[in-house]
Design a protein around this motif. Structure first.
Motif, mmCIF file in Angstrom:
data_model
loop_
_atom_site.group_PDB
_atom_site.id
_atom_site.type_symbol
_atom_site.label_atom_id
_atom_site.label_comp_id
_atom_site.label_asym_id
_atom_site.label_seq_id
_atom_site.Cartn_x
_atom_site.Cartn_y
_atom_site.Cartn_z
ATOM 1 N N VAL A 187 0.839 -1.210 0.000
ATOM 2 C CA VAL A 187 0.000 0.000 0.000
ATOM 3 C C VAL A 187 0.868 1.252 0.000
ATOM 4 O O VAL A 187 0.619 2.198 -0.774
ATOM 5 C CB VAL A 187 -0.941 -0.007 1.223
ATOM 6 C CG1 VAL A 187 -1.652 1.335 1.361
ATOM 7 C CG2 VAL A 187 -1.964 -1.127 1.096
ATOM 8 N N ILE A 188 1.901 1.273 0.840
ATOM 9 C CA ILE A 188 2.794 2.440 0.880
ATOM 10 C C ILE A 188 3.524 2.594 -0.449
ATOM 11 O O ILE A 188 3.673 3.714 -0.966
ATOM 12 C CB ILE A 188 3.798 2.313 2.047
ATOM 13 C CG1 ILE A 188 3.049 2.416 3.380
ATOM 14 C CG2 ILE A 188 4.894 3.379 1.957
ATOM 15 C CD1 ILE A 188 3.917 2.205 4.605
ATOM 16 N N SER A 189 3.982 1.489 -1.035
ATOM 17 C CA SER A 189 4.700 1.530 -2.309
ATOM 18 C C SER A 189 3.813 2.057 -3.429
ATOM 19 O O SER A 189 4.237 2.895 -4.231
ATOM 20 C CB SER A 189 5.224 0.127 -2.669
ATOM 21 O OG SER A 189 6.133 -0.340 -1.696
ATOM 22 N N SER A 191 1.214 3.957 -3.096
ATOM 23 C CA SER A 191 0.961 5.379 -2.826
ATOM 24 C C SER A 191 2.116 6.243 -3.310
ATOM 25 O O SER A 191 1.905 7.320 -3.900
ATOM 26 C CB SER A 191 0.742 5.595 -1.322
ATOM 27 O OG SER A 191 -0.357 4.829 -0.854
ATOM 28 N N ILE A 194 1.988 6.397 -7.166
ATOM 29 C CA ILE A 194 0.907 7.290 -7.625
ATOM 30 C C ILE A 194 1.327 8.750 -7.429
ATOM 31 O O ILE A 194 1.105 9.600 -8.295
ATOM 32 C CB ILE A 194 -0.404 6.988 -6.885
ATOM 33 C CG1 ILE A 194 -0.925 5.602 -7.284
ATOM 34 C CG2 ILE A 194 -1.458 8.054 -7.184
ATOM 35 C CD1 ILE A 194 -2.146 5.142 -6.499
ATOM 36 N N LEU A 195 1.950 9.023 -6.278
ATOM 37 C CA LEU A 195 2.423 10.384 -6.001
ATOM 38 C C LEU A 195 3.448 10.822 -7.045
ATOM 39 O O LEU A 195 3.412 11.962 -7.521
ATOM 40 C CB LEU A 195 3.034 10.443 -4.599
ATOM 41 C CG LEU A 195 3.607 11.793 -4.155
ATOM 42 C CD1 LEU A 195 2.492 12.829 -4.041
ATOM 43 C CD2 LEU A 195 4.351 11.656 -2.822
#
Length: 551
Positions: A187-189, A191, A194-195
């Protein structure tokens, strides 16, 4: 095409990302092929360094391909099984390597026979379907890794896996084996990625140099080390990159294998080598076509040179213990999506594979597969964007149907079978179109004339359509069959017109036939044959001939 070092700021980060994507795939394909794991790593190194250096492709990346896994596994098994039915990898694999070398030599011969043009005979709808299908497969196959399911990558491009599961059932199994640590990393990766795609981030110069996927890998290593300090969130070994580590005895060189030439002229090895050459060449040419289409600069790869590069790569790979090599769309698309600009990125990724397994396998084995899954999610999405489906739908069903069937075929079988199904559908639609539109049918109300204008090429496939149109003409009509625009009319069609000229009299149909001067390959004048069979006195000639039959 030489090396261009002006884009190192793009090629180096792209090469790193392709390297991170390639390593687990090399290991997974070797496993699916029933070969030593290090043979996949060797093929990855050779595909990057040797093929990358010789190839004329700017962005294509080569390595071991899942499309050959079944062929490889079957060949090793057959060559390593004795008369009593006992199998030995120590016997089968070296013999198989001699077949890989033969396959490479055959590919070089195909290049000199100018066989590289074959890839251009595949319709765009099938190629785009292949790209979208690969994107969907990439996405689906990475879901278990993102959830932390303890599996080793297997059957990457195939629906059915070696463990008895398939693409969808493996996801269901993974749902019951979720590791919270892997999910958090995923999930962090995602995100972060996408950023990094946002415009305001791309405007920052520092983030133009440091790519999002590289940040994802670094953060993945930090987080995996942190989670491994806790009992509940520990990542298992199969959830991490798993490079082989050379033992002290024998060192790094012990991992290489040389071919066994004792049966090189046997029919089994020669047939295996030719099979590898044909399948690898076809897969390479399709990937070349697909890679050129997603290249932002729309470069055109010299296909015969690519066959030479692949052939040399397979010879080299076979000589040192590697699997067969093809250009691979997964690595190539990852290269493009990561900002690669020249062939430097492909060569650099091969150098990184060599350096990592030789000097730093322990560091590479700290990368969680959930980090790589996040990177591949983005690659898969970009290959199968919803906008692509809308674009193909807008082109009409004759383009959309082969596109969507190719996708379904590849997702539920494998790459080559799916492409074959899509190609068969595309060819059927082409033949169908040719079958139903070999002519224009027009009726002029004022003159009461029915005009049948034949197309440029009228083949025997058009017989039924023309015959149906002629039979539908009502009695007491005036009919003009105009073939003056035709370059070729099949003899069967001419015979239909001849027969109709006789039948027209019985139905009080006034028939006018116009034909060009058609000369077939034997040198015979088909018009004269036509005249002879009907009545030469009925013809008047100028640039074409004209005949009128009155009841």
């Amino acid at each position: 095409m030489g090396f261009n070092f002006s884009y190192l700021k793009n090629d180096i980060p792209a090469g790193i990302i392709v390297f991170l994507v390639a390593v687990p795939l090399c290991l997974g394909i070797a496993l699916a092929s029933g070969a030593p794991l290090f043979s996949g790593i060797i093929a990855g190194m050779v595909g990057g360094i040797v093929v990358g250096a010789i190839s004329g492709s700017k962005l294509g990346v080569s390595g071991p391909a899942a499309g050959l896994a079944v062929i490889v596994a079957d060949a090793i098994r057959q060559l390593g099984t004795n008369a009593e039915g006992d199998f030995s990898m120590e016997i089968g694999f070296p013999l198989f390597l001699s077949a890989v070398v033969i396959g490479g030599i055959v590919q070089i011969l195909l290049a000199f026979l100018r066989a590289g043009i074959i890839g251009y005979y595949f319709p765009n709808s099938v190629i785009k379907g292949m790209l979208a299908a690969i994107g969907i497969i990439i996405f689906l196959k990475q879901i278990p890794h993102a959830l932390g399911h303890d599996i080793i990558p297997d059957g990457f491009e195939s629906f059915f896996q070696k463990d008895g599961e398939n693409t969808f059932s493996e996801i269901w199994v993974a749902m019951g084996d979720i590791n919270p640590a892997a999910v958090i990393i995923s999930v962090i990766s995602i995100s972060i990625l996408i950023l990094w795609e946002q415009r305001f981030i791309k405007k920052i110069r520092l983030f133009q140099i440091i790519q999002g996927p590289l940040i994802v890998v670094v953060i993945g290593i930090i987080m995996s080390n942190f989670f491994n300090t806790t009992e509940a969130f520990t990542l298992a070994k199969d959830e991490m990159v798993n490079l082989p580590i050379a033992s002290e005895e024998g060192g790094f060189t012990k991992l290489f294998t040389t071919p066994d030439w004792s049966r090189v002229f046997s029919s089994k090895i020669i047939i295996t080598g030719i099979t590898i050459a044909i399948v690898a060449s076809l897969e390479t040419l399709l990937c070349v076509e697909a890679t050129d289409k997603i290249d932002p600069e729309k470069s055109i790869t010299p296909t015969n040179r690519e066959l030479i590069a692949q052939g040399v790569g397979n010879v080299f790979s076979g000589l040192i213990g590697g699997l067969p090599i093809t250009q691979v769309i997964v690595r190539s698309s990852a290269n493009i999506q990561s900002g690669g600009k020249t062939k430097v990125s492909a060569v650099f990724h091969g150098v990184l594979i060599f350096v990592s397994v030789m000097f730093a396998p322990q560091v590479m084995n700290m990368i969680p597969l959930s980090s790589l899954a996040a990177i591949l999610f983005l690659v898969g999405y970009k290959l199968a964007k919803p906008s692509l489906f809308r674009q193909m739908s807008a082109l009409g069903w004759e383009q959309f149907l082969p596109f969507i069937i190719t996708i379904v075929g590849i997702v539920f079988t494998d790459l080559l079978v799916g492409i074959g199904i899509g190609l068969a559908v595309a060819l059927f639609l082409i033949l169908r179109k040719n079958f139903i539109t070999p002519f224009n049918f027009r009726k002029e109300k004022e003159a009461g004339l029915i005009e049948i204008k034949l197309s440029e090429n009228v083949t025997f496939l058009n017989k039924a359509g023309i015959l149906q149109a002629l039979n539908a003409v009502p009695a007491n009509s005036k009919v003009l069959i105009d073939g003056t625009a035709s370059e070729y009319i099949h003899p069967d069609v001419i015979e239909i017109i001849e027969d109709y000229s006789i039948n027209a009299k019985t139905r009080n149909i006034e028939l006018e036939v116009r034909m060009p001067d058609l000369i077939d390959k034997s040198g015979k004048d088909k018009i004269k044959l036509f005249k002879k069979k009907v009545r030469s006195s009925d013809f008047k000639e100028d640039s074409y001939f004209k005949t009128v039959f009155n009841s």
